[in-house]
Scaffold this motif. Sequence first.
Motif, mmCIF file in Angstrom:
data_model
loop_
_atom_site.group_PDB
_atom_site.id
_atom_site.type_symbol
_atom_site.label_atom_id
_atom_site.label_comp_id
_atom_site.label_asym_id
_atom_site.label_seq_id
_atom_site.Cartn_x
_atom_site.Cartn_y
_atom_site.Cartn_z
ATOM 1 N N TYR A 159 0.831 -1.201 0.000
ATOM 2 C CA TYR A 159 0.000 0.000 0.000
ATOM 3 C C TYR A 159 0.869 1.257 0.000
ATOM 4 C CZ TYR A 159 -4.626 -2.111 0.677
ATOM 5 O OH TYR A 159 -5.801 -2.782 0.489
ATOM 6 N N ILE A 160 1.892 1.246 0.822
ATOM 7 C CA ILE A 160 2.760 2.422 0.936
ATOM 8 C C ILE A 160 3.522 2.665 -0.368
ATOM 9 C CG2 ILE A 160 4.804 3.337 2.110
ATOM 10 C CD1 ILE A 160 3.796 1.932 4.652
ATOM 11 N N LYS A 161 4.036 1.593 -0.975
ATOM 12 C CA LYS A 161 4.784 1.724 -2.225
ATOM 13 C C LYS A 161 3.889 2.251 -3.344
ATOM 14 C CE LYS A 161 8.181 -1.877 -1.170
ATOM 15 N NZ LYS A 161 8.648 -3.254 -1.498
ATOM 16 N N LEU A 162 2.665 1.720 -3.423
ATOM 17 C CA LEU A 162 1.749 2.190 -4.455
ATOM 18 C C LEU A 162 1.355 3.641 -4.208
ATOM 19 C CD1 LEU A 162 0.074 1.658 -6.955
ATOM 20 C CD2 LEU A 162 -1.745 0.750 -5.493
ATOM 21 N N ASP A 163 1.110 3.978 -2.962
ATOM 22 C CA ASP A 163 0.765 5.354 -2.621
ATOM 23 C C ASP A 163 1.893 6.300 -3.007
ATOM 24 O OD1 ASP A 163 -0.676 7.509 -1.382
ATOM 25 O OD2 ASP A 163 0.627 7.297 0.369
ATOM 26 N N ASP A 164 3.130 5.909 -2.713
ATOM 27 C CA ASP A 164 4.279 6.752 -3.069
ATOM 28 C C ASP A 164 4.364 6.943 -4.587
ATOM 29 O OD1 ASP A 164 4.973 6.968 -0.420
ATOM 30 O OD2 ASP A 164 6.520 5.413 -0.493
ATOM 31 N N GLY A 165 4.177 5.846 -5.335
ATOM 32 C CA GLY A 165 4.297 5.928 -6.781
ATOM 33 C C GLY A 165 3.207 6.765 -7.422
ATOM 34 N N LEU A 166 1.963 6.517 -7.020
ATOM 35 C CA LEU A 166 0.840 7.237 -7.614
ATOM 36 C C LEU A 166 0.805 8.700 -7.190
ATOM 37 C CD1 LEU A 166 -1.983 4.547 -7.300
ATOM 38 C CD2 LEU A 166 -0.936 5.383 -9.412
ATOM 39 N N PHE A 167 1.090 8.952 -5.908
ATOM 40 C CA PHE A 167 1.000 10.321 -5.403
ATOM 41 C C PHE A 167 2.097 11.203 -5.997
ATOM 42 C CE2 PHE A 167 0.941 13.626 -1.995
ATOM 43 C CZ PHE A 167 -0.399 13.960 -2.110
ATOM 44 N N SER A 168 3.262 10.609 -6.292
ATOM 45 C CA SER A 168 4.337 11.393 -6.904
ATOM 46 C C SER A 168 4.018 11.716 -8.359
ATOM 47 C CB SER A 168 5.664 10.628 -6.826
ATOM 48 O OG SER A 168 5.593 9.412 -7.551
ATOM 49 N N LYS A 169 3.283 10.829 -9.049
ATOM 50 C CA LYS A 169 2.960 11.043 -10.457
ATOM 51 C C LYS A 169 1.686 11.863 -10.640
ATOM 52 C CE LYS A 169 2.456 8.612 -14.865
ATOM 53 N NZ LYS A 169 2.483 7.288 -15.557
ATOM 54 N N TYR A 170 0.717 11.666 -9.744
ATOM 55 C CA TYR A 170 -0.576 12.353 -9.883
ATOM 56 C C TYR A 170 -0.944 13.100 -8.599
ATOM 57 C CZ TYR A 170 -1.049 8.957 -13.719
ATOM 58 O OH TYR A 170 -0.860 8.194 -14.840
ATOM 59 N N PRO A 171 -0.119 14.061 -8.187
ATOM 60 C CA PRO A 171 -0.369 14.742 -6.903
ATOM 61 C C PRO A 171 -1.674 15.526 -6.865
ATOM 62 C CG PRO A 171 1.298 15.912 -8.163
ATOM 63 C CD PRO A 171 1.056 14.619 -8.878
ATOM 64 N N ASN A 172 -2.208 15.893 -8.023
ATOM 65 C CA ASN A 172 -3.429 16.701 -8.063
ATOM 66 C C ASN A 172 -4.673 15.896 -8.400
ATOM 67 O OD1 ASN A 172 -1.999 19.153 -7.559
ATOM 68 N ND2 ASN A 172 -1.335 19.159 -9.697
#
Length: 378
Positions: free
Chosen positions: A209-222
Amino acid sequence: MMTLRNIFFALPVILIAACSNTNSNSLGFELKGKLGNAHGDTLYLEQMATDGLKSLDTAVLNENGEFTMNPSIKEIGFYRLKASDKNFATFIFDADQKVTVTGDVADLGNSYNVEGSPDSKLFWEVNQASAKNYKKRDSLQKTFQAFVTITKMDSLRIDSMSNALEKPYTELVNAHNEYLKNFIANNPTSFASLAAIQQLQPEEFMDSYIKLDDGLFSKYPNSQYIKAFHDGVSATKKLAIGTMAPEITMNTPDEQPLSLSSLKGKIVLIDFWASWCGPCRAENPNVVKAYTKYKSKGFDVFSVSLDKDMDKWKMAIEADKLSWKNHVCDFKYWQSPVIALYNFNSIPSNVLIDKDGKILAKNLRGEDLEKKLEQLFK
């Protein structure tokens, strides 16, 4: 672990609803396709959002089963193309994509192929792998039920059969979990991984969950989709196994304040329930049984009610023989701050904490609660 006697097999609903920004028009997206078995059917394209499905476009299939849509899509998100509410396919579309869909209009969800949308293809892959694995599990369950029905087994033989089938069932579960973990690791910035992650228990797979959150949030912060996922992961991390349970202070039936921390030194089940909740009342005998068996060894229950009425709350405590003294309620129903504090959206819900107030387990029911307490009080 639940045995085959108790487990209920059901395909997960891999349909993620979340928010999407659609404040400005984008004319670049195009969806076209050709579907078999067409008879002038009407297709509907909908956005999947937290506040419901939003209609974006419609198209009537021509005599060749062809259609074209040009909906306004601003950013990547989840959408479904349907012929009816029970016949649809789910996709991940992004602005400016040129997407082509083929398949059978009579069975969109199982027959479609998609080109021009990489995330949609990955989404299809997850769905196919999940369906295949769950079908095998369902086959095991049907085998077990058939033997029980035909042979009219006694309890001892049923347990033996259940144990024999438990190994292949567990192997299927573990194999699919491993597939999902690898899929997420290989696609840490894909929206399709949101379909994979929801099949993994956060308590056991928090790293994924944390790894996916890091990846997605860095690419799609908005992205509002990703913000919703990020907020959920952040809330779950605060209640991960081994973290301190948040303090709760509310009034007892005698209108005296009582804090969870006052039970420090005991193994405590924080039990969220209400007198109006049928499933809660059905689960109460299991909690009573566990309390009766282990209270002398240092086990206690801290019951937090979502009731609205003092009298009904008191009557339920008495009727269900909830003999422990730790009952609290703020009478705020679903507006109680404790819901956000403990990140739950349904009841019954519970959290088991150790003598220092650290979380040991969550949402233990029936035999699972008793088995966990048996381990702790050996």
